[in-house]
Design a protein around this motif. Sequence first.
Motif, PDB file in Angstrom:
ATOM      1  N   PHE A   1       0.831  -1.211   0.000  1.00 36.52           N
ATOM      2  CA  PHE A   1       0.000   0.000   0.000  1.00 36.52           C
ATOM      3  C   PHE A   1       0.863   1.258   0.000  1.00 36.52           C
ATOM      4  O   PHE A   1       0.495   2.263  -0.624  1.00 36.52           O
ATOM      5  CB  PHE A   1      -0.939  -0.022   1.204  1.00 36.52           C
ATOM      6  N   LEU A  52      -6.630   5.053  -0.025  1.00 37.86           N
ATOM      7  CA  LEU A  52      -5.680   3.944  -0.052  1.00 37.86           C
ATOM      8  C   LEU A  52      -5.087   3.715   1.335  1.00 37.86           C
ATOM      9  O   LEU A  52      -4.889   2.561   1.754  1.00 37.86           O
ATOM     10  CB  LEU A  52      -4.567   4.247  -1.068  1.00 37.86           C
ATOM     11  N   LEU A 103      -7.914   2.052   3.379  1.00 36.54           N
ATOM     12  CA  LEU A 103      -8.093   0.657   2.964  1.00 36.54           C
ATOM     13  C   LEU A 103      -6.949  -0.211   3.476  1.00 36.54           C
ATOM     14  O   LEU A 103      -7.177  -1.324   3.971  1.00 36.54           O
ATOM     15  CB  LEU A 103      -8.194   0.570   1.443  1.00 36.54           C
ATOM     16  N   SER A 125      -7.352  -0.688   7.319  1.00 35.59           N
ATOM     17  CA  SER A 125      -8.490  -1.551   7.662  1.00 35.59           C
ATOM     18  C   SER A 125      -8.228  -2.995   7.263  1.00 35.59           C
ATOM     19  O   SER A 125      -8.618  -3.931   7.980  1.00 35.59           O
ATOM     20  CB  SER A 125      -9.750  -1.026   6.977  1.00 35.59           C
ATOM     21  N   LEU A 126      -7.538  -3.209   6.129  1.00 30.91           N
ATOM     22  CA  LEU A 126      -7.248  -4.575   5.695  1.00 30.91           C
ATOM     23  C   LEU A 126      -6.285  -5.261   6.650  1.00 30.91           C
ATOM     24  O   LEU A 126      -6.478  -6.436   6.998  1.00 30.91           O
ATOM     25  CB  LEU A 126      -6.670  -4.537   4.277  1.00 30.91           C
ATOM     26  N   VAL A 147     -13.443  -2.689   5.454  1.00 37.64           N
ATOM     27  CA  VAL A 147     -12.626  -2.995   4.277  1.00 37.64           C
ATOM     28  C   VAL A 147     -13.445  -2.851   3.004  1.00 37.64           C
ATOM     29  O   VAL A 147     -12.998  -2.250   2.005  1.00 37.64           O
ATOM     30  CB  VAL A 147     -12.036  -4.416   4.383  1.00 37.64           C
ATOM     31  N   VAL A 148     -14.676  -3.393   3.034  1.00 38.03           N
ATOM     32  CA  VAL A 148     -15.528  -3.325   1.842  1.00 38.03           C
ATOM     33  C   VAL A 148     -15.881  -1.882   1.509  1.00 38.03           C
ATOM     34  O   VAL A 148     -15.819  -1.445   0.344  1.00 38.03           O
ATOM     35  CB  VAL A 148     -16.798  -4.164   2.067  1.00 38.03           C
ATOM     36  N   SER A 160     -14.227   0.863   2.375  1.00 41.91           N
ATOM     37  CA  SER A 160     -13.019   1.575   1.923  1.00 41.91           C
ATOM     38  C   SER A 160     -12.662   1.209   0.493  1.00 41.91           C
ATOM     39  O   SER A 160     -12.307   2.078  -0.316  1.00 41.91           O
ATOM     40  CB  SER A 160     -11.842   1.246   2.855  1.00 41.91           C
ATOM     41  N   ALA A 161     -12.756  -0.082   0.172  1.00 41.51           N
ATOM     42  CA  ALA A 161     -12.444  -0.508  -1.197  1.00 41.51           C
ATOM     43  C   ALA A 161     -13.434   0.089  -2.195  1.00 41.51           C
ATOM     44  O   ALA A 161     -13.050   0.499  -3.298  1.00 41.51           O
ATOM     45  CB  ALA A 161     -12.464  -2.039  -1.273  1.00 41.51           C
ATOM     46  N   THR A 162     -14.715   0.158  -1.774  1.00 41.07           N
ATOM     47  CA  THR A 162     -15.725   0.738  -2.668  1.00 41.07           C
ATOM     48  C   THR A 162     -15.461   2.216  -2.917  1.00 41.07           C
ATOM     49  O   THR A 162     -15.517   2.697  -4.055  1.00 41.07           O
ATOM     50  CB  THR A 162     -17.124   0.549  -2.068  1.00 41.07           C
ATOM     51  N   LEU A 183     -12.612   3.749  -2.644  1.00 41.10           N
ATOM     52  CA  LEU A 183     -11.394   3.861  -3.440  1.00 41.10           C
ATOM     53  C   LEU A 183     -11.692   3.610  -4.919  1.00 41.10           C
ATOM     54  O   LEU A 183     -11.211   4.335  -5.798  1.00 41.10           O
ATOM     55  CB  LEU A 183     -10.337   2.876  -2.938  1.00 41.10           C
ATOM     56  N   ALA A 184     -12.502   2.583  -5.193  1.00 48.72           N
ATOM     57  CA  ALA A 184     -12.845   2.281  -6.583  1.00 48.72           C
ATOM     58  C   ALA A 184     -13.609   3.438  -7.208  1.00 48.72           C
ATOM     59  O   ALA A 184     -13.370   3.796  -8.372  1.00 48.72           O
ATOM     60  CB  ALA A 184     -13.671   0.998  -6.642  1.00 48.72           C
TER      61      ALA A 184
END
Length: 941
Positions: free
Chosen positions: A243, A289, A292, A295-296, A309-310, A312-314, A316-317
């Motif tokens: 990261f 980033l 994410l 949290s990961l 995590v979900v 944050s990833a959303t 980020l996307a």
Amino acid sequence: MTKKRLGRRIRLFVLVLLPLMLAIALPIFALVYAGGVVEIWWYQSLGLGFYFWQRLLYSYVVFAVLTTFFFFFFYLNFRLAARYMRIKPLAPKKVLLRFRRKAKQAKPRHALSLGASTERPRGSARLLHWLILGLHHLSLLVALVLAVVLAAPLYRRWEETLLFLFAPRAGLVDPVYGHDISYYLFALPLFRTMLFEVFFAFGVLLTILGIIYYLQFQALKKRGLNIAAGAKRHLSVIIALMFCVGIVEWMFQRHALLYTDSHTPLFFGAGYTEMNIVLPLIWSAMIMLVILGASLIWSLNTRRGLSLVVVSATLLAITVGLRYWDAIPAMVQDYMVEPDELARQEPYIRDNITATLDAFGLAEVETRPYRVPATASADRAPEDLDAAGLRNIPVWDRDMLIDVYREMQEIRSYYRFLSVNTDRYTIDGRYQQVFLAARELDFDRLPKDSQNWVNRWFRYTHGYGAVMSPAAQFGEEAKEWYLKDMPPRSEYGLTIEEPGIYYGMQDLYDVIAPNALGEISYPGQTGVVQDDYRANTGIPIDGWFRRAIFALYYRDYKLFFTTAIQPDSQILIRRNVPSTIRVVTPFLELDSDPYLVVTPGHLYWIIDAYTLSDRYPYAEPVNRNVGKHPDHWMASPIAKEFNYIRNSVKIVVDAYTGEMDYYLADPDDPIARAYQRMYPGLLKDMEQFPDALRAHIRYPQDLFSTQMSVYAKYHQTDPAVFYGQEDRWMFPQISRRGDTKTLLPYYVTLNLIDRSQFEHLLLAPMNPKGRDNMRAFAVVSSDAPNYGRIIVYSLPTGMLVLGLSQIDALIEQDSKIAEQFTLWGRGGAEIKRGKLILILIDDVITYVQPVYLQAAHGVKIPQLKRVIVSQGGKVAMAPSLEEAVAALREGQRQRAEKARKRTVTAPPPQPASSEPASTTPERLSGGRRPNASSASGPTPD
């Protein structure tokens, strides 16, 4: 296996297989070895042996350092993973015994951290067993293979790595982030490449360890055990570092915005949308980033927070999608920028202008208004002409002169003039412009029955001498020569002690000189004159070992057995000067016009070399859209895309010895200074430049053409004017019989910069974009102390000054010239009109075009017959430039005299009458309608 059987196998190998292997391997090794040895000998013959080993060592050092870095990166992580798996190290003998035991036993033992078992592991446990065993015992090999794979792409860019290490500061900073320009030229592209490699390395490592740790976790889970805490920390650190690499890449993307081309053709670089929309999105992506990644890692270690995590990833996307979604910048451009584009883009346009002028060496261009009338004063007598100025006007066209040189001075079929160069020399105490060319050898022009092995290697080894003629000449006179014939002779005191040309522009064959057969030098009065090569800059070929090496190198056994080689014989290889320079210094871009210099000692070639980059922030590249749009306004004779250029190196090559010397001509160029630090001793200071050659240094034509192509748009330094593009320029174009030619800068010798002295200049007329009239002309000096000083003479915007294509049309329409051309054509002569050029004669804009005649059939030797001169829209043709200018002045004087007489004989004005003035034409003209003859002012001739 019995001893008897083993002995038979050994004898079979020694008697059959070993000779066969040697028969195959030795020739291959010899050929490779011969090529490498010849390469080393060649560099040593040039005095560049240390430089050769430097480049070779540098490349391997970079590869070794990068391979070592990646090797320890993988190996230490593998060892750390093995430690967390609690695998006890086994000696190599025990490993071998274990594999043998496994082959014999149906149910082998497995001393792994999963616990001893008498059953053969199945499924995932079996895969885990092999992965763990391979991780421990093959970690060295796996780490080395992965390191080599990852280091290979960076090895191909080893020179960029060293440039970063040796690069100095440029002293200029970008306007957005405040970084030194050297950061963008050297560091940013290398950092992004290395970042990709490191990220890929982390990805490979994470994949391998993730699989192993996951399989161990599944195996331990069945037994109610958990994976070691160290394994989780290990994976957490790797993920965190990945990261971090991603965050750094996003930081570099901020800097990459300065190379945005979405606003072209208006301007290049980041604009309002990039700085106010895209840049905040990049910062948002970096923040997401970080969230994410944190949290990961937290979820991996605590088995909680999956929802975070979900989310944050959303986010980020979504952020990344918005950053790369073209519709967002398009909407901002349409609804926010374009309604008030100039106000919003003004600071970014200003940054683009400043950066582009700096990148192409145009920041210190001097602009002068041209206020002199377009016609000469009528009271100037013909004898008042500036004789020194006229003597330097190049009435000969280089493209036509080459045919004259070839027909009159090649003398033998195996000599060849490849091109004509222009320069300036002091002839009879007068500084004047000349044309000259080298008489080079062209072995392939010999009769086929003479192109044998002996002639190719020993007899025809070199060209001989040069020719020189004045740039100006009277028409209908015999060609004047300053230097001609073989051996070279001159009526003006020019001498050449060593006129042999062993190294030139021709693709010359490798030869052996001196030799026992003698070298053909030139045709003399009583036969061919032979000479021997007297330098020691070739590769010695005496001795059977060297003969064998060269015989293998050329695949020519005759070189080993010939008796023409003497103890002092040398082999001369790579004799094409530009090709040789590209082999020695591939990092330099060469000018397309190397030129010859005649000195009392030897003949020399001078080649200009450039340092280029496409990484200058905010500077618009040239040649960017030339392939897609051939009429694109920013084009360069240099066939690369770049947005930074400096003529940093002057290269001198002795045409006789082949010795090469590199001189640092621009010490302010950070790229050249980095190479000077990287290869100490390669680039000499200009203080060491030979005095005999210093007076012949010239400003390169390719560079000036590139600069003026850029300046045609970027002379508009005010953002408001730049935005409107009202005053964009272009090079003049002349269309004749369907063939359109662009007039690029050309050399003249005038006193435009300093009125007190004539200088060798490059002159470039410029037209308004899409128009044929002239808007400005630029000059740059080749002589000290004004070398590199660019001056642009700007013509009044409200005044029409005829351009070259318009003057060409006037010449076509002139009845007297057309009549003379017709008369010549009836006699069977072919009429050739040379290049139309612009010069200044006594500060008056003057156009000059030579006219040549040549036979329509048979031998074609162009003869300068007339010179056409135009001033102020008037055209005259005469046998010489002086006569044509005098004819123009005489015509102007006559027109002025007629105008004066009309003014004197005109009736005096009538006194005012008290009766009402009539408004009828009859009343105004005394009962007659006015006509053109009664209008005031001079009548056009």
